[in-house]
Structure formats: C-alpha cells, structure tokens
Design an enzyme around this catalytic site. Structure first.
Site, PDB file in Angstrom:
ATOM      1  N   ASP A  59       0.709  -0.999  -0.135  1.00 17.69           N
ATOM      2  CA  ASP A  59      -0.189   0.004  -0.039  1.00 17.69           C
ATOM      3  C   ASP A  59       0.633   0.612  -0.127  1.00 17.69           C
ATOM      4  O   ASP A  59       0.441   2.109  -0.274  1.00 17.69           O
ATOM      5  CB  ASP A  59      -1.173   0.308   1.108  1.00 17.69           C
TER       6      ASP A  59
ATOM      7  N   GLU B  64       3.488   0.703  -4.232  1.00 17.89           N
ATOM      8  CA  GLU B  64       2.256  -0.096  -5.290  1.00 17.89           C
ATOM      9  C   GLU B  64       1.403   1.152  -5.404  1.00 17.89           C
ATOM     10  O   GLU B  64       0.588   2.118  -6.513  1.00 17.89           O
ATOM     11  CB  GLU B  64       2.113  -1.224  -4.990  1.00 17.89           C
TER      12      GLU B  64
ATOM     13  N   GLY C 254      -8.427   2.224  -0.714  1.00 21.32           N
ATOM     14  CA  GLY C 254      -9.625   1.357  -1.375  1.00 21.32           C
ATOM     15  C   GLY C 254     -10.570   0.890  -0.137  1.00 21.32           C
ATOM     16  O   GLY C 254     -10.894   2.171   0.814  1.00 21.32           O
ATOM     17  N   ASN C 255     -10.346  -0.300   0.157  1.00 24.22           N
ATOM     18  CA  ASN C 255     -11.446  -0.462   2.014  1.00 24.22           C
ATOM     19  C   ASN C 255     -10.973   0.472   2.955  1.00 24.22           C
ATOM     20  O   ASN C 255     -11.952   0.016   3.761  1.00 24.22           O
ATOM     21  CB  ASN C 255     -12.066  -1.159   1.270  1.00 24.22           C
ATOM     22  N   TYR C 256      -9.566   0.356   2.794  1.00 25.14           N
ATOM     23  CA  TYR C 256      -9.015   0.282   4.350  1.00 25.14           C
ATOM     24  C   TYR C 256      -8.494   1.831   4.916  1.00 25.14           C
ATOM     25  O   TYR C 256      -8.391   2.692   4.198  1.00 25.14           O
ATOM     26  CB  TYR C 256      -7.839  -0.505   3.964  1.00 25.14           C
TER      27      TYR C 256
ATOM     28  N   HIS D  71      -5.861 -12.278   6.409  1.00 25.25           N
ATOM     29  CA  HIS D  71      -4.646 -11.502   5.894  1.00 25.25           C
ATOM     30  C   HIS D  71      -4.028 -10.685   6.925  1.00 25.25           C
ATOM     31  O   HIS D  71      -4.562 -10.788   7.869  1.00 25.25           O
ATOM     32  CB  HIS D  71      -5.615 -10.285   4.461  1.00 25.25           C
TER      33      HIS D  71
ATOM     34  N   TYR E  63      19.567  -4.264  -0.466  1.00 27.38           N
ATOM     35  CA  TYR E  63      20.587  -3.354   0.017  1.00 27.38           C
ATOM     36  C   TYR E  63      21.278  -4.863   1.224  1.00 27.38           C
ATOM     37  O   TYR E  63      22.392  -4.006   1.287  1.00 27.38           O
ATOM     38  CB  TYR E  63      19.031  -2.920   1.239  1.00 27.38           C
TER      39      TYR E  63
ATOM     40  N   HIS F  90      -4.898 -10.769  11.051  1.00 32.74           N
ATOM     41  CA  HIS F  90      -6.317 -10.237  10.733  1.00 32.74           C
ATOM     42  C   HIS F  90      -6.844 -11.991  10.535  1.00 32.74           C
ATOM     43  O   HIS F  90      -7.578 -11.740   9.222  1.00 32.74           O
ATOM     44  CB  HIS F  90      -6.833  -8.993   9.949  1.00 32.74           C
TER      45      HIS F  90
HETATM   46 CO    CO Z   1      -7.158  -6.464   8.059  1.00 32.99          CO
END
Ligand code: CO
Length: 636
Positions: free
Chosen positions: A295, A298, A377-379, A429, A568, A590
């Site tokens: 997130d 990307e 998005g949804n979060y 997830h 690295y 989660h």
């Molecule tokens: Co979650």
C-alpha cells in the site's frame, strides 16, 4: 526560493517548476501521468550544519508513467539550478499507481462487453450501481501479457443504491485484467456465479435504527492554548523538537527528533517514517489468493491522505499542517489539514504514596500526538506518533475501514475466510508495516545489541531455579541483524552510542520495544515473500545510505521482487559503530470477526522507543504537580 529549511515540503510553485522542467526536456509525451513528487533530501552534513539563510540545493524526483513510451520513468530535477539532473526509464517494475490509473481502470472495465455479459449473467441490469475496485496486479500478471506492461486487476461490487456500501454485496467470481498501456480489458475470468448477498451493510448514521441517546459531551479545552510552538514545519514541545513532512508513498515523516536535556539538544532520530507495507491474503479463493498489496510503494498511500476535520478526527487545540502533493495530471494540489497535531492527557505519568511518611506525589502524563490518516481502497490506515514527557516515543498504527469480502452460501465460512455476516465471508490476511528508523543517538555513530532474558541452569548459584538475567548480544553485521520478536524472552533491541556514556559509564541508548508482531506467513518462495521480503523479519539493520529508503524497493508495482531490504543487505555490511538505520516490521494477522462488519472498529499495532541510560535518571521529575492537587503535606 524562500525556503526556511532544507527539509521543508515542496510548495505548489516548486512542483509547477519541476513539471515544467520535465515537459520542456521533451523526455515525456503528452500521455504522461504522475505518481508523485518525491523529495530528495540534501546530504545529512548539509542539513545538520544548516543555519537559517544559507543556500542549499533543492531537488525532487518526479515519477510516473508515459503510455507513449510504454514505461515508467524517474526524473531527477534540481529546483535550484532549474535543470534535469537525470532521466531514466525504469527497466523493471513500474511507478506507483496514480489517480489516472484508478479512474481509467474503472472506465475500461465498465465499457467492456465481456464484463457486462458477466454482470448480466448475475441478473445485474443497472450497471451504474456496480462499484469497480482497481487493484495492483501484484506479482501475478497473467502470462499472456508481455512483462513490463502496466496491468491492473479489478473486482466488482453491487451497491443497493448509489451511496450504499458496495462491500456488502461482492460480485463473486469475476476477475478483470486491464492493460493500461493499450487501454483495453484483455481478459475477464469467470469462476462461476455465487448469489449476491441480500443484506445491506450501510453504516452511516441515517441507516442505524436507533442512535444512543445517553452520551453526554466531553469538552477538551486549553484556555491558555497548547504547550507547543510551531515555526513552519518545526515543532517544539516539552523539551522535544522535530520537523514534520508528508511523503507521497511513506506518509508522515518526523525529521531531526531530539530532546532538550540540561539546556543541550540531544539527537535521537534523524528521520522516522513508514517505509512500506504489505497486506498479504491467506485465502485459497482465486478472488483473493493473489492479493498482497504494497500500500506504500504500489498503491501510493501518501497521495491518498485524508483532509481532517476539527471536532471529528481530532478534538482539542489542534495544529494542522497542509500537504502539497503532485496530481497525476501534473497539477499540484493541496490537502488541507493533512497532518494533525495536538496534546492529550494520558493519565498518570508517575506516582508514589509514601505510606509511612504520608506524602503522595503524582504527575499527569501528557503526550504530543502527530497523526495522518490514509484511505487505500476499502481500508483506512492512521499513523500516530506519540511523544511523551519521559523521553518515550511511540508509533501506533490504527487500522479501520472495511474488510475484504467474498459472497458465499449461507454455510460458506471456512478456515481461510470465516463468515462475518449472512452470505458474506472475509479472508484471513495480514497487515505488515515496515518502519525505517534512522537513529542518531547522541550523534550518528551508533551500534545495536539484542537483549534477551535468559534463565540460569539450577546449580550452586541458583539452587531454587529462580535466576534470570538480561543478556546483550551485539549485532555487528547485516546478516546477524535479521531478527524476529520473541515475547517469551522479552526480546528488545538497543541502539547505543559507544562514544558517549552516561554518569554510570555506560553508553547512552534508546531501546526498541516491539509488540508481539507476526512476520509474513506466506512461504519464502511465494510471490508475496519475494516482493515484500522486508516482512519476513521484524528487524533489519543497515548502514545508512542515502539511496536506501524503500523496504520493498522503489518501483515495486509489477516488479517480480527481490528488491529493497533483501538486496540492500546482500553485501552483509558492518553495522557496528556507524550511522545505522533500523527497520522494524510490525503488524497483525487479521482473522475477521462479525464485529468487524460492516465497518471495522480500530485495531492497533506499533512499537515503543524508550531511553535506556540515555538520561541519568527519570527525566520527568521536573513536571509540576497538577494544579488542584499540590501535596499539602509536602516535605518542608
Ligand atoms: Co485487516
């Protein structure tokens, strides 16, 4: 240009100049769109020595995608010399997603006859009610697309009404692949029809049957104003001083964080921010198994920072900072109130009741909160830095928003996607955040040790088996510093300055106290682990390098992986008595609950940084007693 400090964020005018320099160079076509303007910070020695008024170089990297050139670019521009320093087409991977990518994906999907057929097959006639969610295609672009093509995936949801919660009604089984280079949908996969859930998931106040009526007001007032001072982007509060900014992918950044001790400003962190994050899904379903959105690098989280509202997101005496960002068309835009800063009462700071002497000493804890919230998005992800009066620094991530969903039959819950509502499952997830902590504990030359609690064997010195001790193990090379948390042994990591000792003759230090954070569960050989290798360990340590800022790499979008921290650290450099950078991956696994539906109460994760012999004693003794409880029996 009238800049006060080299770490100040860009102004609208600066970004306009940068875009003009790039377009005048004719390196990019009219079909360009921008992912963002990335600050190039001046060398540390210039920043450290900076005094107001001295000239310095102001540089920016503009990154984006040019459809005519079939690729992403990285343009390094000097705003001081008004010229393009370098321009490169990205050979592997792509620039982060821009608003144009998201909008174009939705348009292309909605215009596509095969997708429309898949919708009609499910009895959906009014396509205007379909919500299309674009997703980064991750490491799984289908094999029928040439490598390097800018590809998106898209999934669909059916809103009951235009403002309804689309996530209540996932359109199961339809996966769309969009080729943004040739502006076409090149594939629609249909895994089979599953009935669309019938319940709605609306959560706005008007949709709730009855709101509570017994909630009385809490007012937070500071009649004499807040205790901090702000000058531009520089903040001072309760002996702390730092600067703040907002990065297009990393979000909130604290710069040059230090603490005034006995009249001397002592450095702790040169720079602290999220570097990147990943959300790997564990579900077996082809609708979810590919998901592992980065997130930051990307999805471009920093660009999607919320504009916060007084009395809603933040209450009390608030200081806001606006963020100036580069829009995908090349026009800068300002997000007002992007960063919120305020003081919070935090209960007891310290207390003791002297039972025999009869005195009670208590002090109130107060913390300074610096926060920003991003919608991806949804979060929603909120990043909250807390500074405490006793020298403690804390990062707390707040996760909220709406969980990912699948439409299933009434008995359709599984171990990889439990039921959260009738006909609705939510895949297991993880959210794994990698923070880059560029320490400078009383100066740049630092070392790091791992602390573990160890128990002694039973013997003459330990006849009852009760002895335990704190063992310090130096981590001297990058390979030795790839570590994970171990709550059973109270594991922590201590960054110290071997050249500066406290009054006990012990090097001054700050300790990273982790939570019981997981690491990435996906197999090492998985695309998830290859592309977000940082998430395989809770700790990484590198010697400072100005080009190493990105835990997963700079151009992760559609990149096969291996970049960032694994690259690295490949040379296994020394991290002893040097300018070191600590990378800490925190997060949570989660397993969605019914209580997470239809909108998720905040979940938390984070870490603490605490002084360990940095001060000679409790640095918060000088906090005055609260006004109304001065000790009547205080010692004379
Ligand atoms: Co979650």
């Amino acid at each position: 240009m009238a800049h006060i400090h080299p770490l100040d964020p860009f102004t609208v005018e600066e970004l306009q100049v940068a875009v003009k320099i790039l377009s005048d160079s004719n390196k990019v076509s009219e079909a360009v769109h921008f992912a963002g303007a990335f600050p190039v910070e001046p060398p540390k020695k210039i920043v450290r020595r900076f005094v107001s008024g001295t000239p310095f170089d102001r540089e920016v990297r503009l990154r984006g995608y040019d459809r005519e050139h079939s690729g992403s670019f990285d343009a390094h521009i000097s705003l001081t010399q008004l010229k393009l320093i370098s321009f490169e087409w990205v050979s592997r991977g792509h620039s982060p997603l821009s608003l144009t990518d998201y909008i174009r994906t939705v348009e292309l999907v909605k215009d596509d006859p095969a997708w429309q057929t898949a919708m009609r097959k499910r009895g959906i006639e009014d396509l205007s009610l379909v919500q299309v969610d674009p997703w980064p295609a991750g490491g799984f672009p289908p094999s029928d697309v040439p490598e390097g093509t800018r590809v998106m995936r898209a999934i669909s949801f059916l809103r009951k009404h235009p403002k309804g919660n689309g996530y209540a009604r996932p359109i199961e089984g339809v996966m769309v692949y969009v080729d943004l280079e040739n502006e076409r949908v090149f594939r629609v996969d249909d895994y089979g029809v599953v009935p669309i859930p019938t319940e709605d998931g609306d959560y706005d106040a008007a949709s709730v049957d009855r709101l509570r009526e017994d909630l009385r007001p809490i007012e937070i007032t500071q009649p004499e104003g807040p205790s901090f001072t702000v000058e531009g982007y520089a903040v001072e509060w309760q002996k702390w001083s730092f600067r703040v900014s907002l990065h297009p992918t990393q979000g909130l950044v604290l710069h040059q964080l230090g603490y005034q001790d006995d009249g001397q400003l002592r450095s702790i962190l040169y720079r602290a921010s999220l570097s990147d994050m990943v959300v790997p899904y564990g579900d077996v379903s082809p609708m979810h198994s590919w998901k592992h959105a980065l997130d930051g690098s990307e999805a471009n989280m920093g660009q999607f920072v919320n504009s916060l509202k007084l009395g809603c997101d933040c209450i009390g005496e608030i200081q806001y900072f606006d963020a100036v960002l580069l829009g995908s068309s090349g026009e800068p835009f300002t997000v007002s109130n992007a960063i919120c800063m305020h003081e919070e009462d935090y209960g007891i700071l310290w207390k003791h009741t002297d039972l025999q002497g009869g005195t009670v000493e208590v002090r109130r804890s107060r913390r300074l909160v610096i926060s920003a919230v991003h919608t991806v998005g949804n979060y929603e992800y909120g990043f909250f830095w807390y500074l405490y009066m006793d020298g403690t620094i804390q990062m707390e991530v707040k996760l909220t928003g709406i969980v990912g969903v699948s439409a299933v039959t009434f008995d359709g819950g599984t171990d990889t996607a439990p039921l959260i509502a009738p006909q609705l499952a939510s895949p297991v997830h993880q959210h794994l955040f990698c923070f880059r902590l560029d320490f400078e504990v009383d100066g740049a030359q630092n070392s790091i040790v791992e602390l573990n609690i160890e128990t002694d064997p039973i013997g003459p010195e330990n006849p009852h088996g009760t002895v335990f001790r704190c063992k310090a193990t130096p981590l001297t090379r990058e390979s030795a510093a790839k570590r994970n948390v171990d709550p059973a042994r109270s594991r922590s990591w201590k960054v110290m300055n071997p050249g500066v000792s406290n009054q006990l003759g012990v090097p001054v230090a700050y300790k990273l106290t982790p939570q019981g954070s997981p690491t990435m569960l996906a197999h090492n050989s998985s695309p998830h682990a290859r592309r977000a290798g940082f998430a395989k360990h809770n700790l990484w340590v590198t010697p400072y390098s100005p080009n190493e800022l990105a835990a997963a790499g700079e151009f992760t979008n559609l990149h096969p992986g291996g970049t960032g921290l694994p690259e690295y650290t490949a040379a296994d450099r020394s991290i002893e008595n040097t300018d070191l950078v600590v990378w800490h991956t925190v997060g949570l696994t989660h397993v969605p609950r019914p209580e997470d539906w239809p909108v998720m109460p905040v979940e938390y994760c984070g870490f603490m940084l605490q002084p360990v012999g940095f001060f000679n004693r409790n640095p918060a003794l000088d906090v005055p007693p609260p006004k109304h409880c001065e000790n009547k029996q205080a010692n004379k």
